[in-house]
Design an enzyme around this catalytic site. Structure first.
Site, PDB file in Angstrom:
ATOM      1  N   CYS A  46      -5.487  -2.496   6.950  1.00  0.00           N
ATOM      2  CA  CYS A  46      -4.199  -1.789   7.070  1.00  0.00           C
ATOM      3  C   CYS A  46      -4.240  -0.742   8.170  1.00  0.00           C
ATOM      4  CB  CYS A  46      -3.883  -1.037   5.775  1.00  0.00           C
ATOM      5  SG  CYS A  46      -3.836  -2.062   4.304  1.00  0.00           S
ATOM      6  N   SER A  47      -3.099  -0.530   8.824  1.00  0.00           N
ATOM      7  CA  SER A  47      -2.955   0.644   9.684  1.00  0.00           C
ATOM      8  C   SER A  47      -2.861   1.865   8.771  1.00  0.00           C
ATOM      9  CB  SER A  47      -1.703   0.515  10.548  1.00  0.00           C
ATOM     10  OG  SER A  47      -0.556   0.384   9.735  1.00  0.00           O
ATOM     11  N   CYS A  94       9.702   0.649  12.409  1.00  0.00           N
ATOM     12  CA  CYS A  94       8.479   0.847  13.204  1.00  0.00           C
ATOM     13  C   CYS A  94       8.691   0.487  14.670  1.00  0.00           C
ATOM     14  CB  CYS A  94       7.334   0.019  12.631  1.00  0.00           C
ATOM     15  SG  CYS A  94       7.023   0.359  10.904  1.00  0.00           S
ATOM     16  N   HIS A 134      -0.798   4.846  13.489  1.00  0.00           N
ATOM     17  CA  HIS A 134       0.563   4.322  13.492  1.00  0.00           C
ATOM     18  C   HIS A 134       1.569   5.365  12.978  1.00  0.00           C
ATOM     19  CE1 HIS A 134       3.882   1.641  13.353  1.00  0.00           C
ATOM     20  NE2 HIS A 134       3.710   1.145  12.141  1.00  0.00           N
TER      21      HIS A 134
HETATM   22  C1  COA Z   1      -3.756   1.652   3.151  1.00  0.00           C
HETATM   23  C2  COA Z   1      -3.197   2.932   2.535  1.00  0.00           C
HETATM   24  C3  COA Z   1      -2.373   2.551   1.296  1.00  0.00           C
HETATM   25  C4  COA Z   1      -4.372   3.823   2.154  1.00  0.00           C
HETATM   26  O1  COA Z   1      -3.864   4.987   1.559  1.00  0.00           O
HETATM   27  P1  COA Z   1      -4.701   5.757   0.431  1.00  0.00           P
HETATM   28  O2  COA Z   1      -5.285   4.754  -0.514  1.00  0.00           O
HETATM   29  O3  COA Z   1      -3.813   6.822  -0.127  1.00  0.00           O
HETATM   30  O4  COA Z   1      -5.882   6.361   1.222  1.00  0.00           O
HETATM   31  P2  COA Z   1      -6.211   7.915   1.369  1.00  0.00           P
HETATM   32  O5  COA Z   1      -5.154   8.557   2.219  1.00  0.00           O
HETATM   33  O6  COA Z   1      -6.462   8.480   0.017  1.00  0.00           O
HETATM   34  O7  COA Z   1      -7.547   7.898   2.200  1.00  0.00           O
HETATM   35  C5  COA Z   1      -8.812   7.624   1.604  1.00  0.00           C
HETATM   36  C6  COA Z   1      -9.820   7.508   2.713  1.00  0.00           C
HETATM   37  O8  COA Z   1      -9.590   6.272   3.428  1.00  0.00           O
HETATM   38  C7  COA Z   1      -9.285   6.543   4.798  1.00  0.00           C
HETATM   39  N1  COA Z   1      -8.187   5.638   5.152  1.00  0.00           N
HETATM   40  C8  COA Z   1      -6.932   5.633   4.664  1.00  0.00           C
HETATM   41  N2  COA Z   1      -6.229   4.625   5.209  1.00  0.00           N
HETATM   42  C9  COA Z   1      -7.081   3.998   6.049  1.00  0.00           C
HETATM   43  C10 COA Z   1      -6.928   2.902   6.911  1.00  0.00           C
HETATM   44  N3  COA Z   1      -5.757   2.245   6.989  1.00  0.00           N
HETATM   45  N4  COA Z   1      -7.971   2.512   7.647  1.00  0.00           N
HETATM   46  C11 COA Z   1      -9.166   3.178   7.565  1.00  0.00           C
HETATM   47  N5  COA Z   1      -9.371   4.228   6.754  1.00  0.00           N
HETATM   48  C12 COA Z   1      -8.326   4.619   6.010  1.00  0.00           C
HETATM   49  C13 COA Z   1      -8.852   7.990   4.856  1.00  0.00           C
HETATM   50  O9  COA Z   1      -9.108   8.542   6.123  1.00  0.00           O
HETATM   51  C14 COA Z   1      -9.702   8.596   3.777  1.00  0.00           C
HETATM   52  O10 COA Z   1     -10.989   8.803   4.290  1.00  0.00           O
HETATM   53  P3  COA Z   1     -11.850  10.104   3.864  1.00  0.00           P
HETATM   54  O11 COA Z   1     -12.020   9.998   2.375  1.00  0.00           O
HETATM   55  O12 COA Z   1     -13.103   9.944   4.656  1.00  0.00           O
HETATM   56  O13 COA Z   1     -11.011  11.279   4.257  1.00  0.00           O
HETATM   57  C15 COA Z   1      -2.309   3.671   3.550  1.00  0.00           C
HETATM   58  O14 COA Z   1      -3.072   3.986   4.693  1.00  0.00           O
HETATM   59  C16 COA Z   1      -1.115   2.838   3.960  1.00  0.00           C
HETATM   60  O15 COA Z   1      -0.110   2.813   3.246  1.00  0.00           O
HETATM   61  N6  COA Z   1      -1.180   2.162   5.108  1.00  0.00           N
HETATM   62  C17 COA Z   1      -0.102   1.300   5.572  1.00  0.00           C
HETATM   63  C18 COA Z   1       0.951   2.094   6.290  1.00  0.00           C
HETATM   64  C19 COA Z   1       2.143   1.236   6.567  1.00  0.00           C
HETATM   65  O16 COA Z   1       2.600   0.480   5.738  1.00  0.00           O
HETATM   66  N7  COA Z   1       2.706   1.358   7.763  1.00  0.00           N
HETATM   67  C20 COA Z   1       3.884   0.610   8.168  1.00  0.00           C
HETATM   68  C21 COA Z   1       3.516  -0.765   8.456  1.00  0.00           C
HETATM   69  S1  COA Z   1       4.901  -1.850   8.619  1.00  0.00           S
END
Ligand code: COA
Length: 387
Positions: free
Chosen positions: A208-209, A85, A334
């Protein structure tokens, strides 16, 4: 060694880009940066681009050549840089060293990632490669899980609460609501965060991002030539990078990131400044706990006091040290390789007074903090408006 300045920046909006591919994103950001600097592609001597996982995410490698081709920059050298990252900040460091050493005069630096073409499971696995694949990811320790361990330890050692963690996300969504390039421009409340679905206890989805697409770029020249391009160049005062163990379980402490502490101490030393001199900072809030640790590691607040400082609004716009005016990774988004470069795009706008309604009054010195993995790499830059 020559002093180096930024003379132009550009970025795409961050978010889900269904109608643009990797190459369109990077060309859009790069073209915007060249236009902002008022130069054409023929003026560019070299380029460096940060991207973390294009092979796993979109099946494309050989990114430097792809960008040279689609930016119309052939035959100049464009080099891909990877540091999880922190890839974008590492690309910037390479660009700074190339200009500072006198090897090149005009360098374009970019960062890009296209993540949303893959589902969450695929992205989580690709990102997990930024930790220790054999001893963490193989056993199921994804990035949300690793940061959850840090959060839990911080809570036990310092009394940090879930409300304090949530306050980071609330503040970053508020800042993101003022940024037209942000993935999320909606404001949220503490209750929204606390009631959102659990990802890795105690981190909820709103801690979470997100998974994002986007690109950012900037143009570097020697400081002595910068004023012939723009009245308001932004000077690089310090570029520092430090490393730590790849796995979390080998660390001395889980409640801070040693590479961030060392990189920031070196950056302050190079810039002859202290944390008190920083007017605005973009820090790596991949999870809410990461911002709390960052503001402690960077010396803005004492160890263990980052959570309460966040809850009290001391890191908000108008507070004593505004953190993540772009919305940070949490709300701006991100796209991992792009993040480190976007941080400098935001600081450039802030220092020039071009940040619209999220402008920090009289900002003149900015700091960026970009972490790779769970802290095996950290890059810190300090920049100053030079006019
Ligand atoms: C947190 C996380 C697991 C969520 O993924 P998910 O459960 O598959 O969520 P989805 O993609 O199905 O999204 C579901 C809904 O939540 C929203 N959403 C997803 N992640 C979000 C977040 N981080 N913040 C706010 N809203 C979020 C989506 O926009 C979606 O909204 P909608 O239904 O209105 O379209 C994923 O965003 C993630 O892995 N984040 C971390 C990324 C990471 O690790 N980066 C590197 C860091 S070192």
């Amino acid at each position: 060694m020559r002093d180096v300045a930024i003379i132009g920046v550009g970025m795409t909006s961050f978010g889900e880009h269904w109608s643009k591919g990797f190459r369109e994103l990077v060309v859009e950001a790069g073209t915007n940066a060249l236009k902002d600097a008022g130069i054409s592609g023929e003026k560019v001597d070299a380029g460096f681009v940060g991207t973390m996982a294009s092979g796993k995410l979109i099946g494309q490698e050989h990114i430097g050549a792809l960008i040279a081709d689609f930016m119309g920059l052939n035959p100049i050298p464009i080099t891909r840089v990877e540091g999880a990252c922190a890839s974008g900040s590492l690309a910037l460091r390479q660009g700074i060293m190339a200009v500072s050493s006198g090897m090149h005069d005009t360098v374009v630096v970019g960062g890009v990632e296209k993540m949303t073409d893959l589902g969450t499971t695929g992205v989580t696995t690709a990102l997990g490669g930024a930790g220790d694949q054999e001893w963490e990811l193989f056993f199921g320790a994804t990035f949300p899980a690793l940061y959850a361990l840090m959060a839990r330890r911080h809570m036990i050692d310092f009394g940090t609460t879930e409300e304090m963690l949530a306050s980071v996300s609330v503040k970053n969504h508020k800042h993101g609501s003022m940024n037209p390039n942000a993935q999320f421009q909606n404001q949220i409340t503490l209750q929204d965060v606390l009631n959102s679905k659990m990802v890795a206890n105690p981190l909820k989805i709103l801690d979470c991002s997100p998974i994002s697409d986007g690109a950012a770029a900037l143009v570097l020249v020697p400081l002595e030539k910068a004023h012939s391009y723009t009245k308001k160049p932004v000077r690089i005062l310090a570029s520092a990078q430090a490393s730590d163990t790849i796995s979390l379980h080998s660390r001395e402490s889980l409640t801070g990131v040693k590479s961030a502490q060392i990189a920031s101490q070196n950056a302050y030393k190079y810039a002859k400044l202290s944390p008190k001199n920083i007017d605005v900072a973009e820090v790596h809030d991949c999870f809410s706990i990461a911002e709390i640790m960052a503001i402690e590691d960077l010396g803005f607040f004492k160890k263990g006091e980052g959570g309460i400082a966040s809850l009290e609004g001391r890191t908000s716009l108008g507070g004593e040290i505004p953190i993540n005016t772009s919305g940070g990774l949490k709300a701006c988004g991100h796209p991992v390789g792009a993040t480190g470069v976007k941080q400098l795009v935001e600081l450039y706008w802030q220092l020039k007074g071009d940040a619209g309604n999220r402008q920090v009054k009289d900002a003149n010195i900015g700091l960026s903090h970009n972490v790779g993995g769970s802290g095996a790499t950290t890059v810190v830059h300090i920049v100053k408006g030079e006019w």
